[in-house]
Every structure is written in structure tokens, then in C-alpha cells.
Design an enzyme around this catalytic site. Structure first.
Site, mmCIF file in Angstrom:
data_model
loop_
_atom_site.group_PDB
_atom_site.id
_atom_site.type_symbol
_atom_site.label_atom_id
_atom_site.label_comp_id
_atom_site.label_asym_id
_atom_site.label_seq_id
_atom_site.Cartn_x
_atom_site.Cartn_y
_atom_site.Cartn_z
ATOM 1 N N GLU A 23 7.616 14.922 -11.545
ATOM 2 C CA GLU A 23 6.397 14.290 -12.063
ATOM 3 C C GLU A 23 6.394 14.322 -13.597
ATOM 4 O O GLU A 23 6.094 13.330 -14.259
ATOM 5 C CB GLU A 23 5.174 15.024 -11.499
ATOM 6 C CG GLU A 23 3.847 14.593 -12.078
ATOM 7 C CD GLU A 23 2.983 15.789 -12.436
ATOM 8 O OE1 GLU A 23 2.647 15.931 -13.619
ATOM 9 O OE2 GLU A 23 2.670 16.604 -11.527
ATOM 10 N N HIS A 24 6.769 15.460 -14.161
ATOM 11 C CA HIS A 24 6.834 15.571 -15.628
ATOM 12 C C HIS A 24 7.906 14.643 -16.205
ATOM 13 O O HIS A 24 7.681 13.936 -17.170
ATOM 14 C CB HIS A 24 7.182 17.003 -16.028
ATOM 15 C CG HIS A 24 6.013 17.936 -16.052
ATOM 16 N ND1 HIS A 24 5.627 18.600 -17.184
ATOM 17 C CD2 HIS A 24 5.151 18.308 -15.091
ATOM 18 C CE1 HIS A 24 4.576 19.367 -16.918
ATOM 19 N NE2 HIS A 24 4.267 19.203 -15.647
ATOM 20 N N GLU A 71 4.510 26.717 -17.597
ATOM 21 C CA GLU A 71 3.251 26.317 -16.976
ATOM 22 C C GLU A 71 3.005 27.152 -15.717
ATOM 23 O O GLU A 71 1.912 27.672 -15.492
ATOM 24 C CB GLU A 71 3.302 24.822 -16.617
ATOM 25 C CG GLU A 71 2.042 24.332 -15.930
ATOM 26 C CD GLU A 71 2.178 22.914 -15.369
ATOM 27 O OE1 GLU A 71 3.091 22.184 -15.782
ATOM 28 O OE2 GLU A 71 1.354 22.553 -14.522
HETATM 29 ZN ZN LIG Z 1 2.721 20.380 -14.759
#
Ligand SMILES: [Zn+2]
Length: 1037
Positions: free
Chosen positions: A125-126, A223
């Protein structure tokens, strides 16, 4: 899961978390993506016409640009029409929701089912958003943040899906964003370099220095360390993994920091080509823009070249139903010691989780949601009475409630802040409570209260209705559930009413079925382990050692060169001319006026804002607190938390809560600080009352407020004790996710009087004060003070009010407000009182606070005192903050530094703040903050960058405001339409020279302005070595 936002991998219960403020918009904003299905009802419709020109053009069976219209359905209670389409060649699914709402939304999503805990879907996704074939510049997603008027832009990874949503009110912007998003997901570059930046990499601590140690870096790596820095997140993740252990849910979809470094770039590209295929895609659009344009764009640019070959994916990614257990299971996990927990011996968590119905069973899902409200919400609920009130722990654990985000849904009840010795006791209480409910059933009023809230929520209008629909429907859609049926909330309510009519025991039978006769049950327990943090560090060290041991000299050389390579890439000026953009000239020149009328009753001023509120009346009031002494002021947040929950002379707290649920959307009080727009040393300090109700219940609403004002009873110490413990625990849970807000608050309080008052109301000093109160043996003296506060405040002496209502209910509602105000004690002396702060000493050194917490990441803040709202420098400073955020801080702190987020902002207090979020660095970040001045004056930006910064500011200013909240900036902050217009004009004309002027005047070392620093994070010995800074270390233990 998220890129900018922070949705946690468990994707559960996010909505329950409290959020302190709105310092960040897109980065880690409070717009969390994932809500409960049943809160579809939260998002609401305007009472407008469904019949607009063009809306009837599509009918079932019709072909449209490669798609076939499969279903057209009206949902009158939500004022919308849905279109379901399928793409003929690829099988791609499309849902369009047509509704007369300007805040249009779009999303493209895929079912992504991980088969390990490396965080594959999350890192993909990143990386997907790091550049595509059509938009080959680095990181177009972040670049678009500043070239758009999006009201929302983000990407999210759930346990089994990934979605890329945005929302905007501007048609040109919609096309621009749709193009960038679709190109990103269907034609991503997925460069190895981006994988290393976003996922993980081995790199020298100091990239340029071959002799510095090699460590693991990466955005998602950090993260996820941040996510699991919070104990309740560890608990939620484990509950999901353990209760659904046989397929994709047993893995950490966001990535377990220990597993992330096992992921390779090839895994990423393989996963992308399999899962990001049109046949596994779901497109969503919402609002008043025509569907025909969207469909044709998608087909002509992306889908028409794909063949049917890809349609295998949808079947391959199916999540099978979980095989039901024959007997219950138990599991224990460890977590870290938490210094913010009130009672040191009570830091454990226990929960009973039960697997319930399949998510596609709409009626079951709805009824389970109702049951959840009945069982765990408010003081009348069964589990609240048996688990929370005896004060065995510190309130429900965040996992508590019904969760419909996975294929098989989950109901859980958990208690946090318990002693490990009480685990069995809690489980026994759970079983006894279920037995009692099964035999005795529910109070009729309580059931009506829940159904009333569903009706109220359907009517209450919010500005992000379309996104709310998307977030709520996505889990169901992901498992091919019936979306239209799910939206027909009125059907579900009447079906439930019928079921109850035929069988008065209907609900308790359901409790028996799901909570009693259910062997798929997990008892999950968690206790702190003193060595937890150390063990984690050791495991990471061992992993690193293992990786390093296998490196040849050649590999090491490659790591060094790759590090340099990435650094160069990050430093390279990016040509963004391939990206579409809006211009400031595309924006409206004149603000939308919000007409407000002024009236008064018994000298109490009332602001009236007539709006299309869809049959709901909104009432707010402000009570001034400046007369309280400092000791009492410190208790104002606690007063706000308890005063409507303690009961009155007429009704005990249970009866009162029952009435509030039956007649209103809740009675809330919150502390309030509003800065003067001309003078930074002046501010209004008070308490805001807020409430809303269906028009037909206005009389009851004001009778309830009147009862609180005149007959509140503040004497039940046991009840008070429960409320205090729950508040303290909830505050403690939010620290890691809100660390940047706490850091900014701590720093700002050192240089701004109103920020100091805010810090006392909502900063870490408030959190630790509440923890201390919760630890007291005898709370009677504190309750006595709360009583004193209520005697000082609950009258009309310093009251002013505001109401938002529809024209047709104005006269009847106003008469009720009048009698409410007349009934209040005292007489109105001065409705608007401002506090003037004393001048604080200027010191040569920079004041700084380090809050030491046992967490593996930092939150760094620097604040500078500038000017109030009406000052000519306010507009350029606001633009400067945006410019620094995207062009200076983001590349240095996120891309190079590996922090999850960073930014700069200007508050109404005139405080200019720099911050970082989940940051592996601390001193290096402070140096970056200090370097901002030279960067600006070195002219390292282009005119287009200034234009983009302005767009970024207007994004916030022009965000839609729902009818129930219009006029609030006038009521709360004293800013009228004329001032808003002046500020808008000032922003439009900000030039590069203006930015230089304010930068020189406020950000330079020798500028004479006051600045301050704060760090929330682990112990840090380097701080004392920094020159000119005076660090005060606060250890939370
Ligand atoms: Zn993330």
C-alpha cells in the site's frame, strides 16, 4: 495500514479511541477509516430531492462502457440511490451511490489476504503510492496532497482488504485524483528503492559513514513498532489472530516488526500482480457528480485492455468460514509495563471473545450490534453493572463490543487494569452475567433507547457521509455481502420489532445462541513483563546480527552504496510537472456566508442559526470558568466528564442515562479555551455544553439540561470512583497514538498562556493528574470539589447559548429554550468574560520538557510564539507552515529519517509548531527544525511550491461543514464572516517575500521571539549536551 492515517492492523474499535485535537489533518488524523457497520446510520442525508436531472438515465441490464448495470435501488431513509455494476471482461465490481451531496468520494480497493506477518499488503500500500507509469515522479500521492482541494486522501490496509479512498467537492480535482489513484494501483513502478524506503532496509546509522553501525530502517518498520508500543493494540491484534487461527486472520496484516525484514522486493511485486488485478477490484463512487463520467474514465484508461484471464483472482482470495471449535480456548500474552496506569498491581487485561455470525448475514449483524449496545453501553447495560461498577478493573478494554470487520464476526467483553489474580473471577462474572441476561432479558426502555439512537443517527448530518458509507460497507462488500440490504436500516429495525412481537424472548434467545451455547470462545489474558521491552530489543538485535553475519564484504559495500543512492534520490529535486493540479484561481473568492441571528432571554445571549437540519435541533452553551481558583480549574475536565453521569434528585444515574438515550443524542460537556483574535494574552476559558435531539424531543432535552443545572447530585463516591478509573485508563491508552499532540501541547504551554491552560485541560499533565486522582484511596474530597465547581458554574451568571435548527421548528424550539433559560438560578451578569494572562518572564535559554515514557519511538515538538489571527503576519505564517511541512520536513524527517510523520502548523494561539510522529530520531529532528530558517531564506523552493502551500491551507478552510455545526466558529472563537473573508483575501495574496519576512522575523535564532521544545519518548542522554536549551525531565513512574 495506513499511510498517513493511523488505522491499526487489527482494524478494530478505532472509533472508540479518544482523540485530543485536530493538530494534524491528514497525518494521523482523527478521521479513522474503520467504523462499525451499523454506524452506517451515523452518516446522514440531507432532506433534499432525490429526483435530479439525469439520475434516471441508467436502468438494470443496460451496458455502459464495458460495464453492465446489475442493480438500481433507492434507499429513501438515507436519501440516496445505489447502482451496482460489473465489468464484463474482468468481473471488476462497481458501486455508485448517488446523493445530493457535494462532498464526492471515490475509492478503489482489493481483497488482500496475507499469508504471513511480513506486512506485505501494508508495505505494498505504501509503495504503490510512490510513483506510477503515468505519473513517474517520486511519491505522487504526497505531492497531490498539495495540488488538490481534497477533503480526504488516504490509503488503508485492513485485515483482508486494501482501499485507496479520497473525497473532494471540486469536479476537476475529482478527475485529477481519480487518474493519479488508478494509475498508482494498476500501473505502479514499485521500484526496489521505494521498497527499501517504505518497507525495510539495512543501512548505516549515518548513511555517509561506512564505520557507523548497520541498522534496520524503514517507514513501515517504524510505524508498526509505534503501533505495538501501545499495550491495548497488542491485545487487539492477538485477539484477532487467536480467535480466527486457520486462515489469513492469524497474521499481522500491518506487519510484525520482527517479521517485516523477511520480506523481499520480489514478494512485493508478485503479490501486486496477483492481487491488484481488475477482477479482484472494487470501485466505489459517491455524491452528486455523474456516474457515467467515472465509469467511462475507468474503462477507457484501465480496464478495457485486461482480458478475462485475470478473473481467477477473486476466487483465489476468498476467505473461507472459520471452522468452529468444539471446546473453548485460552491464551496468555505479555506486554510492557505502563507507567500511566493508576494502580501498579493492576496492569493486566482479560477478555472473553466469541465468534458470531457470518458478516453476510445482515439481520444477524444488525441484531448483534443492538445486543452489543444493550450489553456494554452505558450504566444500564448488563456488563457495565457487573464488570465495570464493582471496580475490579479500570473499565472495559478497547476490544469490548461487537466487531463486524472479518468474515466471521466477533463479540468480545474485556476488562483492563485488572490484577492477574482476578482473571478467573472476571470470566466467572462474564458467565453469570450472560446467564442472568438469558433468564431475565432486557428492559423495554433500554431497547427503545437503542432504536431511538439509530433513528437520530440516520438524520444527523455529517460532512463525510460518503466516506462513512465506504468504510462501513467495505468489510461486507469484501465478502460479497448484499450491500443494498445492509443500507435498508429501516427494514432491519422493523424486522427486529416483528421478531420481538412474535417472541418477547427474542433478544435473550440470541444472547443464549451467540454468547452462551457457543464453544468458539477464547479467553485472552495479558500481563506486563518487566523484560518485555528488553526482550523485544534483544530479538531485534539477534535478527540484525543474523543478517549481518551472512554479509560478505561485497554485500556490505552494496549496503553502503544503496544507502548513498537512496539518500541522493531523496535529496533530488523532483519534477512534478507530470502531475495535474488545481490553482488558487480555481477556488472561490468569496466565502459561503453563514447568517446568524442574535437574540436573548433573561439577558442570556442566544445565537440562532437557521439551517436545513433534517428534523434535528442542536443546542450549545458556554459557561465561563474564570472565577474558579487554580485548584478547581485543574478539575474542570473531570467535572465535565462526570456531571451528567451522576444522577439528579429526580432520577438516579441509571434512570437519567436511560432518559438521555431515549430523548437525545447525549448531553456533553468539554473544556473550552478560545484565544482572542487580536491579543495573545487574552482568552476565554469555559466549558462547552453540547447536545442535539429530534425536534419532537426538544422539550425533553431542555428539561434534562434544567435538571442537570438545578438538581444534580454529586454525592455517590462509589459511582464517582468508577467514572474516574475509566477516564484515567482511557486517557492512558491514547498516549502513543496521540504522542505528537501531547508533545506540541507540552512545548506550547511553555510560551503561550492559553496553551498552558490547554495543557492543563488536555495535555500530559492532565493525563498524569487523572492517574494520580485515580490512585487516591478516598475520593470524597475530590468529589466535594466537583460539587463546588457545579455550584459556581451551573447557573446563568456567565452563560451564552447557540442553537442550530430548521425554519419550521424555530418558534417551537425557541420557546423551550426560553423557559429553560428563565428557569435557571442567578441572573446574567456578564456572558462573555476574558482572562488576561500575566506576562511571563523572558529567559535567554529555550525552555524544554522531556516526558520520559517506556516506548520505542519519539514525538518531537518545537514551538515559536508568533501573532494573533487578525495580525497581517498570520496568513503568511500559515502558508509557511504548509510549505515547510511538504517541502522541507517531509523529505528530511519521514523519507530520510524514517519517521511515520512530521509537519508544521500554526494554531489560533499564534503558536507556530514543528512536530514529528513515531520518530526513530530525536536530536537529529530538533536540528532539522532549527534548519528551517536557513532553508527558507536559501530560497530552496519554487513559486509552484508557494501556490501548493496555499492550496493546502484552503483545503482546511473550505472543508464542508454540516448544518448542525455552521456558525460555530463565530460562537466558539468569535470569528465572524467578515474576518474569515479578510483572512481568505490575505492568504490569496501571500508572496515569497512575505514568507521571507515572517521567517526572518519569527524563526531565526536572533529574531527575539520565544521558542520552546518538548520530547515524548524513551530516556535520552543526548539532550543535556544541546546548547542553549534548558531541558526539564519528567519521568512518568
Ligand atoms: Zn502505514
Amino acid at each position: 495500514m495506513l499511510r498517513l492515517n493511523q488505522i491499526l492492523p487489527p482494524a478494530r474499535k478505532i472509533s472508540r479511541k479518544h482523540y485530543l485535537g485536530k493538530v494534524l489533518s491528514l497525518y494521523a488524523s482523527n478521521r479513522c477509516g474503520i467504523r462499525k457497520l451499523s454506524s452506517v446510520a451515523q452518516c446522514v442525508p440531507a432532506d433534499r430531492e432525490l429526483q435530479r436531472p439525469g439520475i434516471h438515465k441508467l436502468c438494470e441490464g443496460q451496458e455502459l462502457d464495458g460495464f453492465i448495470v446489475q442493480q438500481v435501488a433507492d434507499i429513501p431513509e438515507l436519501h440516496l440511490r445505489t447502482y451496482r455494476l460489473v465489468h464484463k471482461a474482468t468481473g471488476a465490481q462497481y458501486l455508485h451511490v448517488d446523493r445530493d451531496d457535494t462532498n464526492n468520494a471515490f475509492s478503489v480497493g482489493f481483497r488482500t489476504t496475507p499469508s504471513n506477518s511480513t506486512g506485505l499488503p501494508h508495505i505494498l500500500e505504501h509503495t504503490t503510492l510512490c510513483g506510477s507509469v503515468g505519473y513517474p515522479c517520486r511519491d505522487p500521492f504526497f505531492k497531490m496532497l498539495n495540488r488538490s482541494m481534497a477533503t480526504f486522501m488516504n490509503a488503508m490496509t485492513g485485515p483482508d482488504y486494501t482501499i485507496y479512498p479520497f473525497a473532494t467537492q471540486n469536479p476537476k480535482d475529482y478527475c485529477n485524483l481519480m487518474s493519479v489513484y488508478l494509475d498508482a494501483v494498476f500501473r505502479p513502478q514499485l521500484r526496489e528503492l521505494d521498497f527499501r524506503q517504505e518497507g525495510w532496509r539495512l543501512e548505516h546509522e549515518d548513511v555517509e559513514d561506512r564505520n557507523s553501525p548497520i541498522i534496520i530502517k524503514g517507514v513501515v518498520f517504524n510505524e508498526m513498532k509505534g503501533v505495538f508500543a501501545e499495550n491495548q493494540n497488542i491485545f487487539q491484534q492477538n485477539l484477532l489472530n487467536e480467535i480466527l487461527p486457520s486462515h489469513t486472520y492469524k497474521y499481522v496484516s500491518g506487519g510484525d516488526p520482527i517479521s517485516i525484514p523477511k520480506l523481499s522486493h520480489k514478494d512485493l511485486t508478485d503479490f501486486q500482480s496477483k492481487y491488484y488485478s481488475p477482477s479482484n477490484a472494487r470501485f466505489f463512487s459517491y455524491g452528486n457528480f455523474p456516474i457515467t463520467d467515472h465509469v467511462s474514465f475507468i474503462n477507457n484508461n484501465y480496464l478495457k485492455d485486461y482480458g478475462a484471464l485475470t478473473s481467477i483472482t477473486a476466487r483465489e482470495t476468498l476467505v473461507p468460514p472459520e471452522k468452529r471449535w468444539k471446546s473453548p480456548r485460552q491464551k496468555h500474552v505479555a506486554c510492557r509495563l505502563d507507567p500511566m496506569v493508576a494502580d501498579k498491581d493492576k496492569q493486566s487485561t482479560v477478555a472473553v471473545g466469541l465468534l458470531c455470525s457470518d458478516i453476510t448475514n445482515i439481520q444477524d449483524t444488525f441484531e448483534l450490534h443492538v445486543l452489543s449496545e444493550l450489553l456494554v453501553k452505558g450504566p444500564n447495560s448488563a456488563f457495565y453493572k457487573t464488570m465495570v461498577e464493582p471496580n475490579i478493573g479500570a473499565g472495559f478494554a478497547p476490544v469490548t463490543g461487537y466487531d463486524a470487520h472479518t468474515k466471521d464476526t466477533i463479540f468480545a467483553v474485556g476488562l483492563q487494569g485488572v490484577s492477574a489474580a482476578d482473571f478467573e473471577k472476571v470470566v466467572k462474572i462474564f458467565d453469570n452475567t450472560v446467564d442472568t441476561v438469558v433468564s431475565k432479558g432486557f428492559d423495554e426502555n433500554q431497547v427503545e433507547g437503542v432504536l431511538h439512537n439509530i433513528e437520530l443517527n440516520m438524520k444527523h448530518q455529517v460532512s463525510d457521509f460518503g466516506l462513512g458509507l465506504l468504510f462501513n460497507l467495505t468489510p461486507l462488500w469484501n465478502h460479497d455481502g448484499d450491500l443494498v440490504k445492509a443500507l435498508r436500516i429501516e427494514n432491519q429495525v422493523s424486522q427486529l420489532r416483528q421478531n420481538l412481537k412474535h417472541n418477547p424472548h427474542y433478544l435473550q434467545d440470541k444472547v443464549k445462541l451467540f454468547l452462551d451455547d457457543n464453544d468458539h470462545r477464547l479467553v485472552l489474558t495479558m500481563s506486563p513483563d518487566e523484560c518485555y521491552e528488553e526482550n523485544l530489543k534483544r530479538t531485534e538485535q539477534e535478527l540484525l546480527k543474523e543478517k549481518l553475519a551472512s554479509l560478505t564484504e561485497e554485500d556490505k559495500n552494496k549496503i553502503y552504496l544503496q544507502g548513498i543512492d537512496l539518500k541522493r534520490e531523496q535529496e533530488r529535486t523532483v519534477d512534478t510537472s507530470c502531475l495535474p493540479t488545481l490553482r488558487v484561481t480555481d477556488l472561490k473568492q468569496i466565502i459561503d456566508q453563514t447568517p446568524v441571528k442574535s437574540s436573548s432571554f433573561a439577558s442570556v445571549p442566544v445565537q440562532i442559526c437557521v439551517q436545513p437540519t433534517n428534523g434535528i435541533s442542536y443546542f450549545r452553551g458556554i459557561l465561563n470558568v474564570s472565577n474558579l481558583n487554580d485548584e478547581l480549574k485543574a478539575l474542570v475536565p473531570l467535572f465535565c466528564h462526570v456531571v451528567t453521569k451522576m444522577g439528579t434528585r429526580k432520577h438516579d444515574y441509571r434512570e437519567l442515562d436511560s432518559l438521555v438515550q431515549l430523548k437525545t443524542g447525549g448531553l456533553n460537556l468539554t473544556p473550552h479555551i478560545a484565544e482572542d483574535m487580536h491579543d495573545l494574552s487574552l482568552y476565554e476559558e469555559g466549558v462547552v455544553l453540547s447536545s442535539h435531539c429530534l425536534d419532537r424531543n426538544a422539550k425533553d432535552l431542555f428539561e434534562l439540561w434544567s435538571e442537570i443545572f438545578q438538581e444534580v447530585t454529586l454525592s455517590d463516591v462509589k459511582r464517582f470512583d468508577t467514572l474516574v478509573k475509566v477516564l484515567a485508563a482511557n486517557l492512558g491508552n491514547g498516549i502513543v497514538s496521540m504522542g505528537h499532540v501531547y508533545a506540541i501541547s507540552a512545548a506550547a504551554s511553555l510560551i503561550s498562556p492559553s496553551a498552558l491552560q490547554k495543557e492543563l485541560y488536555s495535555g500530559l499533565s492532565h493525563v498524569s493528574r487523572m492517574r494520580d486522582v485515580a490512585q487516591m484511596m478516598d475520593l470524597a474530597p475530590v468529589l466535594e470539589k466537583i460539587k463546588t465547581i457545579s455550584e459556581c458554574l451551573l447557573n446563568k451568571r456567565h452563560l451564552r447559548c447557540a442553537v442550530n435548527l430548521s425554519a419550521d421548528s424555530e418558534s417551537s424550539v425557541m420557546s423551550k429554550i426560553e423557559s429553560f433559560i428563565n428557569s435557571l438560578p442567578a441572573s446574567c451578569e456578564k456572558p462573555f468574560v476574558q482572562t488576561r494572562a500575566k506576562d511571563t518572564n523572558m529567559s535567554v535559554t529555550i525552555p524544554a520538557t522531556h516526558h520520559v515514557l517506556p516506548i520505542p519511538v519519539n514525538y518531537v515538538a518545537k514551538c515559536v510564539a508568533t501573532v494573533p489571527y487578525s495580525h497581517e503576519h498570520f496568513a503568511p505564517l500559515r502558508v509557511l507552515a504548509r510549505l515547510l511541512t511538504s517541502k522541507y520536513l517531509h523529505p528530511l524527517i519521514r523519507e530520510k529519517g524514517g519517521a511515520y510523520g512530521s509537519g508544521a502548523s500554526l494554531s489560533m494561539t499564534g503558536v507556530f509548531s514543528f512536530f514529528s510522529y513515531r520518530d526513530p530520531g530525536s536530536c537529529s529532528t530538533l536540528n532539522v527544525f532549527d534548519g528551517a530558517h536557513d532553508w527558507v531564506l536559501g530560497n530552496k523552493f519554487m513559486d509552484q511550491d508557494v501556490e501548493e502551500a496555499k492550496l493546502g491551507v484552503f483545503q482546511r478552510l473550505d472543508a464542508p461543514i454540516p448544518p448542525g455545526s455552521r456558525g460555530m466558529i463565530h460562537f466558539l472563537d468569535g470569528i465572524d464572516d467578515e474576518s474569515l473573508q479578510l483572512h481568505r483575501e490575505a492568504l490569496m495574496t501571500v508572496s515569497r517575500d512575505d514568507l521571507h519576512t515572517v521567517c526572518r522575523q519569527y524563526l531565526g535564532w536572533d529574531s527575539g521571539t520565544r521558542s520552546s521544545l518538548a520530547l515524548v519518548g524513551p530516556q535520552n542522554k543526548q539532550l543535556v549536551t544541546r546548547e542553549g536549551e534548558c531541558w526539564n525531565v519528567v519521568v512518568q513512574e
